[in-house]
Design an enzyme around this catalytic site. Sequence first.
Site, PDB file in Angstrom:
ATOM      1  N   GLU A 116       2.914   0.744   4.278  1.00  0.00           N
ATOM      2  CA  GLU A 116       3.861   1.360   3.344  1.00  0.00           C
ATOM      3  C   GLU A 116       5.255   1.519   3.925  1.00  0.00           C
ATOM      4  O   GLU A 116       6.237   1.515   3.181  1.00  0.00           O
ATOM      5  CB  GLU A 116       3.331   2.723   2.901  1.00  0.00           C
ATOM      6  CG  GLU A 116       3.243   3.726   4.045  1.00  0.00           C
ATOM      7  CD  GLU A 116       2.542   5.028   3.651  1.00  0.00           C
ATOM      8  OE1 GLU A 116       1.851   5.030   2.627  1.00  0.00           O
ATOM      9  OE2 GLU A 116       2.677   6.015   4.389  1.00  0.00           O
TER      10      GLU A 116
ATOM     11  N   GLU B 186      -5.579   7.387   7.688  1.00  0.00           N
ATOM     12  CA  GLU B 186      -4.297   6.736   7.907  1.00  0.00           C
ATOM     13  C   GLU B 186      -3.883   7.151   9.315  1.00  0.00           C
ATOM     14  O   GLU B 186      -4.215   6.465  10.259  1.00  0.00           O
ATOM     15  CB  GLU B 186      -3.283   7.169   6.844  1.00  0.00           C
ATOM     16  CG  GLU B 186      -1.979   6.406   6.961  1.00  0.00           C
ATOM     17  CD  GLU B 186      -0.948   6.917   5.957  1.00  0.00           C
ATOM     18  OE1 GLU B 186      -0.309   6.078   5.324  1.00  0.00           O
ATOM     19  OE2 GLU B 186      -0.771   8.147   5.829  1.00  0.00           O
TER      20      GLU B 186
ATOM     21  N   HIS C  73      -7.796  10.643  -5.951  1.00  0.00           N
ATOM     22  CA  HIS C  73      -6.704  10.941  -5.028  1.00  0.00           C
ATOM     23  C   HIS C  73      -6.407  12.434  -5.055  1.00  0.00           C
ATOM     24  O   HIS C  73      -6.133  12.999  -6.103  1.00  0.00           O
ATOM     25  CB  HIS C  73      -5.436  10.160  -5.398  1.00  0.00           C
ATOM     26  CG  HIS C  73      -4.318  10.366  -4.417  1.00  0.00           C
ATOM     27  ND1 HIS C  73      -3.043  10.699  -4.771  1.00  0.00           N
ATOM     28  CD2 HIS C  73      -4.320  10.291  -3.069  1.00  0.00           C
ATOM     29  CE1 HIS C  73      -2.304  10.822  -3.682  1.00  0.00           C
ATOM     30  NE2 HIS C  73      -3.044  10.588  -2.642  1.00  0.00           N
TER      31      HIS C  73
ATOM     32  N   GLU D 175       3.137   8.719  12.535  1.00  0.00           N
ATOM     33  CA  GLU D 175       3.676   7.602  11.753  1.00  0.00           C
ATOM     34  C   GLU D 175       4.938   6.990  12.367  1.00  0.00           C
ATOM     35  O   GLU D 175       5.884   6.632  11.663  1.00  0.00           O
ATOM     36  CB  GLU D 175       3.910   8.073  10.306  1.00  0.00           C
ATOM     37  CG  GLU D 175       2.608   8.533   9.654  1.00  0.00           C
ATOM     38  CD  GLU D 175       2.702   8.783   8.154  1.00  0.00           C
ATOM     39  OE1 GLU D 175       3.791   8.662   7.584  1.00  0.00           O
ATOM     40  OE2 GLU D 175       1.640   9.092   7.560  1.00  0.00           O
TER      41      GLU D 175
ATOM     42  N   GLU E 164      -2.570  11.095   6.530  1.00  0.00           N
ATOM     43  CA  GLU E 164      -1.798  12.094   7.286  1.00  0.00           C
ATOM     44  C   GLU E 164      -2.660  13.181   7.924  1.00  0.00           C
ATOM     45  O   GLU E 164      -2.213  14.325   8.026  1.00  0.00           O
ATOM     46  CB  GLU E 164      -0.701  12.745   6.416  1.00  0.00           C
ATOM     47  CG  GLU E 164       0.268  11.805   5.796  1.00  0.00           C
ATOM     48  CD  GLU E 164      -0.185  11.293   4.430  1.00  0.00           C
ATOM     49  OE1 GLU E 164      -1.024  11.933   3.774  1.00  0.00           O
ATOM     50  OE2 GLU E 164       0.287  10.212   4.023  1.00  0.00           O
TER      51      GLU E 164
ATOM     52  N   GLU F 263      -3.869  14.625  -3.188  1.00  0.00           N
ATOM     53  CA  GLU F 263      -2.745  14.926  -2.282  1.00  0.00           C
ATOM     54  C   GLU F 263      -2.632  16.445  -2.188  1.00  0.00           C
ATOM     55  O   GLU F 263      -2.680  17.130  -3.212  1.00  0.00           O
ATOM     56  CB  GLU F 263      -1.454  14.315  -2.817  1.00  0.00           C
ATOM     57  CG  GLU F 263      -0.197  14.709  -2.051  1.00  0.00           C
ATOM     58  CD  GLU F 263      -0.245  14.299  -0.589  1.00  0.00           C
ATOM     59  OE1 GLU F 263      -0.548  13.122  -0.300  1.00  0.00           O
ATOM     60  OE2 GLU F 263      -0.006  15.168   0.289  1.00  0.00           O
TER      61      GLU F 263
END
Lengths: 730, 730
Positions: B524, B518, B429, B190, B500, B431
Site C-alpha cells: 500500500e 501486516e 473488516h 511501517e 498494524e 478497523e
Amino acid sequence: MIAAIKTKGTYLLIMSLRKLYIILFAAFAVQGLSAQESKELSASMGKVKFSFALDETGSPVYAVYFNQKPVIRPSHMGFMLLDDSSFYKDFIMTGSARKSVDGTWQPVWGETKNIRDHYEEVAVHLQQKKSPGRLLDIIFRVFEDGVGFRYEFPKQPNLKYFIVSDELTEFNLTGNHKTFWIPGDYDSNEYPYTTSGLSEINNTQIVNASTAIAVRVVPDPYSVQTPLMMKTADNLYINIHEAALVDYPAMQLHVDGKSFQLSARLVPDAVGNKAYLHAPFHTPWRTIIVSDRAAGILTSKMILNLNEPSKIENTSWIHPMKFVGVWWEMQTGKSTWNYSDYADSVSSNGSPIPNGRHGANTANVKRYIDFAAANGIQGVLVEGWNTGWEDWFGNWKENVFDFVTPYPDFDIKEITRYAAAKGVKMIMHNETSGSATNYERQMDTAFRFMNLFGYTAVKTGYVGKIIPRGEHHDGQWMINHYVRVAKKAAYYRVTLDAHEPVRPTGLQRTYPNWMACEASRGNEYNAFSDGNAPEHETILPFTRLMGGPMDYTPGIFKIKNYSNVPGRQVHTTLTKQLALYVTLYSPLQMAADFPENYAAHSDAFQFIKDVPVDWDDTKIIEAEPGDYITMARKEKGSDNWFVGAITDENKRIAHATLDFLDKGKKYVAIIYSDAPDADWKANPEAYTITKFIVDSDSKLLISLAAGGGAAISIKPASAKDAKSIKKYKN
Amino acid sequence: MIAAIKTKGTYLLIMSLRKLYIILFAAFAVQGLSAQESKELSASMGKVKFSFALDETGSPVYAVYFNQKPVIRPSHMGFMLLDDSSFYKDFIMTGSARKSVDGTWQPVWGETKNIRDHYEEVAVHLQQKKSPGRLLDIIFRVFEDGVGFRYEFPKQPNLKYFIVSDELTEFNLTGNHKTFWIPGDYDSNEYPYTTSGLSEINNTQIVNASTAIAVRVVPDPYSVQTPLMMKTADNLYINIHEAALVDYPAMQLHVDGKSFQLSARLVPDAVGNKAYLHAPFHTPWRTIIVSDRAAGILTSKMILNLNEPSKIENTSWIHPMKFVGVWWEMQTGKSTWNYSDYADSVSSNGSPIPNGRHGANTANVKRYIDFAAANGIQGVLVEGWNTGWEDWFGNWKENVFDFVTPYPDFDIKEITRYAAAKGVKMIMHNETSGSATNYERQMDTAFRFMNLFGYTAVKTGYVGKIIPRGEHHDGQWMINHYVRVAKKAAYYRVTLDAHEPVRPTGLQRTYPNWMACEASRGNEYNAFSDGNAPEHETILPFTRLMGGPMDYTPGIFKIKNYSNVPGRQVHTTLTKQLALYVTLYSPLQMAADFPENYAAHSDAFQFIKDVPVDWDDTKIIEAEPGDYITMARKEKGSDNWFVGAITDENKRIAHATLDFLDKGKKYVAIIYSDAPDADWKANPEAYTITKFIVDSDSKLLISLAAGGGAAISIKPASAKDAKSIKKYKN
C-alpha cells in the site's frame, strides 16, 4: 463592555484588572446599566443574581450576588486547548438568549415527591475575534437558591475534535470563609473533613496521615474536592460543586489562600490531558448554591434540576430498599473476603486450602437471608463470594476477578433458591480492584450472570489504582466508565451502588437505577482507621451528599469491643446510628451490623425495620454544618414521618418542632434517644425508647449525648393509642 | 566461574570486565573446561554453541559461537525490577538441568508439511545471594540454526507480583556488521529498511522523513526493531528476534555503534513501566539465528519451534485462502472508505449526504464477488462498509466504530446471500483506529455479527494512537490485547489478519487462526508515499517475515498512472508482483488489484489463480538479503511446484535449479517473466509467458529486469504435454 469603558473614560484602562472588574461590576450592580449599553448581561431570581460581561481583553467574566452583596466576585472563565492556549480571551459577544422556566417533575425515588425546576436562563454566544473565529457559548441559569453555568462548544467548522488542557473557571470569593474541605485527590474522596478558613487550606498533613486510603494521588497541596461547603463571616452559606458530570473529568478546586480565589483543576488523564471533546459538546454545570440558612443548602434541588431527565423510559423495576449483608464481618475481622490465606496455597489435589474464616459461605449467607426475611429487610449483600480475593489488592493486576466464579463454599444455586423461597433479593458484588478494563471486558457476562441468578442490584467497587494504567478514578476515562456501567446495568434491569467512584453530581436523575455511591468516607472507616469524628455525619449532607445519595452503611449497634479490631470503634452513639437513616439520604440503606448484634437490641432495631428509604417530603428543622442536623421526612405514600437528629462531639438539645404534621391530627411518636449517661466514647450503647402522642403543635426537646443522636418515628394515632399513650410535654 | 578465575590467578581480576569475559570465554571455548570445574555451562548442536556463566559480580553472561567463532561475545543478562534495581547480579548458580529433544510436528498450515524440532536444552537455576534470595531461571535451547533463551521467574515466596523496569539482555556483536534495520518505533513497523553498518545506525532522518506513517514514537535515535538481520564481514548471517511474545512488551534493540553492543529496550506502558508480572512467569524467547548461508536464515523454523503447540484443539475450520477486496480502490483514490465527505454533513431529513464515491456499495461489492467466483478466489474483503469513516482518524477518539452498523448503501443481508450463492466467503473488516478499549467492549458483539452473517475471517486494523491513552502498539497491554482478539476470534471460529499490530513472533503456531499480520510496510505504501524501494521485498523475508506471515497484498498489475495518485507507483514490475506470492509467505494472500486490471492481463492473472497458499515444502534456491531471492515451494497435497524469483533495483539472471523435482519425471513449467525491455520504473508491465517441459536436471536462467521478478508454475506433464511442448534449454 469595551464601549462601556470608553464612555467612562480611558483612565479605567490603566487600572489593574482586578480593580477594573470590581469597579465595573459594582457600577453595573448599582447603576443597572442596560445590557445593550454595557454588554453586561444579568438575571436574578429572588435574592440571587448573576452578571456576565467580557473584560477589555475579551475574556468572559461572571459574578454572583445574594441580596445585592457579592458572593462570587468577578471571575474569569474559559479554557486552554491543546491547539489554542488562549481560548479564554479575545472574544466578542455575538448575541444572547433568555428563557424562563418554571415546572415541576417527579423523581423515580427521592427526598421529595415533587421537585420544582424554576430558573431564568441566559445563553451567551461568544466568538473569538482572531482567526478562525471559534465559537463558545456560556449558559447561565439562576435559581432561587443559586447559579449554575456551563460551557457549550457549538457545532462549528473550525472546532471539531479538540483536547482541553485546562479549564480556567474561577470562583473569586469575598473573604476568608469557614470551609469544610477534603483534599483534591485524583483517586479518592475518603478523607475526614477539615474545617478551616480558606487561608489555612493545605492538605499535605491530612493526605500523609490518611494511610488507610487505598490510593492517594494529590499533587497540589492547595487543592480541594467539591462539593465544597463554606460559610461567610456574615452567615451566608455557599456550596460549590458541579452537576451532570458526563464525558469530562471531575473538577477540583485550587485554593489561593491570599486572594480567596478558587480555580478549576480538572483531573488529568494518563498523558496529562484533561478532556477529549467533540463539538457540539457541553461541559458539566458549575454550581454555586447560596443561602442565608444552612437548611437552604440541604433542601436545594438545583443540582438535580441541572441534570437531564431519566433516560430510562420504563423505571417500574427500580425499587429503593434496605439490605443487610456479609460485610461488616470482614471489616471487623470476624471473617474474611478470601477463602484461602494465600493465592498459591493449594492442597495436593490442586484445590485451594480454606482458611476456615471465609464469610461468604452458604450457611452464613442463609443466616443473613433468614434475618432479612424475618425483619422485612428486602436485600442481602454478600461480599467475597467470588474467587480472586487472595491477591486482589495492591498489585496493579489487570485480570483480578472474573465476576462469575463462586468460591467452593458459596453454593450460588442453593442460595438463589433459598433467598427466592424467603422472598429476599440477593445483591451482587463486583469488586474491580480498579481494573476497569477487566470489568468492561466481562461486564456483559457479569450482568447476564446476575440475570441468570435473579440478582436485581449490584454493588461495584474500585479499590486500587486504575487500569488503564495512568488513568485516575476521577478522570474523563473513568467518568465515562461509571456511566457505561450504569447504562449497562439499566439494560439488564439491575440497580447500581458504586463504591469508590467519582463523587456524584446528580446523575441519579438521568440514570435512576444508579441509586447510590460511596465516594466518601463511610462508616467502615470506624473499623479500620482512627475513624470518623463525631462531626463527620453533620458535614456529609452539606458536602458529599449534595451530589447524590451515599451508601454510608449506617446501623452499627455494637459500637466497640470487636475482638479483631482492638482500639477501633464507631464514633457515635447507637441512637445516632438510627438517626442517620433519616439524615443521610439514600434509596439503598444498609443495616450494616450482624444479625446477632441487632438481636441484642431488638427494641432499637424496630426503628430500622420501620424507617423507609423513599420519601414524599423532607423538612430541615435545624442544621449547622459540622455541628448538628435535625430533619424530618415523610414516608412515600404514607402519613408516617421520621425524624433524625444528630450532633457532633458536643452534647446538645435537639429542637424537633413538628409543625409539618397535619393540623389537629394526633400521632404516636416513638423516640429513640441517647440515655442520659450516654456518650459516644464512654457509653455509646445506652439509649431510651419512649412513646408519646404528638401533634403539629408539639416541640420535642431531645437530649443528644456527645456524638449522639435521636430517631423518631411518627405515625397517625389510632383511637386506642390516643387514649393509652401519654401526650408529649416539654 | 569464580573458582575458575582463582585457578587462573588473581591478575585477571584487575582486568576490565569486557576483556575478562573475552579471555574467559575464549578459554572455555578452546580448553573445554568442564561445567563442574568452571561453573561454565554450554551446549552445542552442529556448528552452533552457546556458553553460560556468572561473572565475578554474580551477573549472568552468555555467548554464542558458530564454527568455534564468536557470534555473540559474552553478554550480560538480567533485569531491573521496580523494587530491586539489581536483579541482574549477585547470583549464585544453584543447579542446572539438561534435556535433548528431537521431534517432528505438523503445522495446521505453513511453508512445509513437517517441522523438525531438534535442540539441546540447558536450564540454569540462579538465586540471589542477598536477602531474600530471589530465584531466576534461564533456559537455553541450542538448535542447528541458532540459540534461543528465555528467563523464567519460578514460583517463590519473595517474588510474586512484580514490575519490570528494564530488561538488561545484551547481544554483543563481533564487528560492524552490515545491518538491515528499521527504527525502534513503539507504534509502527511501517518503515522502509535502511542497509548500513551497525556504526552508522541513527534513525532520526528516516523517522522524520516517514510522514506517511500514522503514528511515530521513537524516543531513541539508536534503536531498531527486530527481527534484525545482519551479515558479518566473513559472510555469516545473523538474525535477532524473539519468539512467543505473550504478556510482555516487545523487545527493541538499542545499538551502540562503537562497541557493537545491542541491548534490549522494552516498550514502556503509559506510566513508563515495562511489564507487570506474576511468578511463575517466563519471558518470550530471545532468538539468535545464525547461518553461513542466507538461505539458512529463511528456512529456519527455530522461532516456530520455540512457540507453544496449538491451543486450538479442533482446527478443521481453519483454511488458508486467497482473496480480493474493495480496498486498493481506496488506496488509489478511486473510491472512499467514507460514505459522506464530512461527519456532520447531513441532509434536511437528518440522513448523511453521500459523496458518491463510496467503495463499499452493494453493486461494487457484487462485482468483486462475481470476479472471485469466476476465478476460484475464495474470499472478498470489504473495507469501509461500516459507519464511522468520516472522522475515524487522528482525533484520538475512543468510540470511533461500532463494528455492526453498515452504511446505507451496503446491504449486508443481500451481500451475504449473494456471496453464499456464489460460494464466496466474505471477510469482515474491523478497523479500531487504535481504540482498543472500544474494540474490547464490543468484540463479542462484533464476532457474533460475523457469525450471524457468515463471515469466517476478519481483518483488524490499529491505525492511530492507542487508547488506553499513553499505551503503545508494542507495549504489554496491547500485546495482551492482540492475543485476546486471537482467542476471541478462535472462540467464534473466525480467522484473523491483524493490521498494524506488533510484529509477529511465531504465535501463529499456538493460535493458527491468527493467520497473518501486516506489522510492516506493505504494498500500500506504493500508493500513498514515495513507496517501497525495489529491494524492499528482498529484505522482508529476512526481517519481518521471520516472525510470521505477512499480508503484503501483492498482485498489483496496474503499476502506475492512477489518476488520483499522480506520481505514485508500485516499485516493481508486474511479474515481480506474481513472484511475491511465492517469496512472501502467507496463508492469506490478497489479489489486491481491481478486477478490471486483472481482466486486462488475464494471461498473467492465471498464475495468481494457480498459486496456492499452503505448502508441503519450500526450497531456497538462491538468496541474498537486499539483493535477490529465488525460491520454490511445493503445493500442499500436490506434485505442483511454484517458483518465485525477485531482484532489487539491479537487473539480474535468476538461476532456478530444479533439482528438487522428482527424478526422471517430466513437468510443464509456465514462466512468467519480465520482457527484455521491462523496467520497474520505465516499463513495468511488460512481460512474457513461456511454456517448457522441465525436469530435475533443468537449470532455468531467467532474466529479471531492474526491480523485476519471475514466477513459474511447474506441474507434472501429461503425455500429450511431453510431446507438444518444447523442452527447456539454456
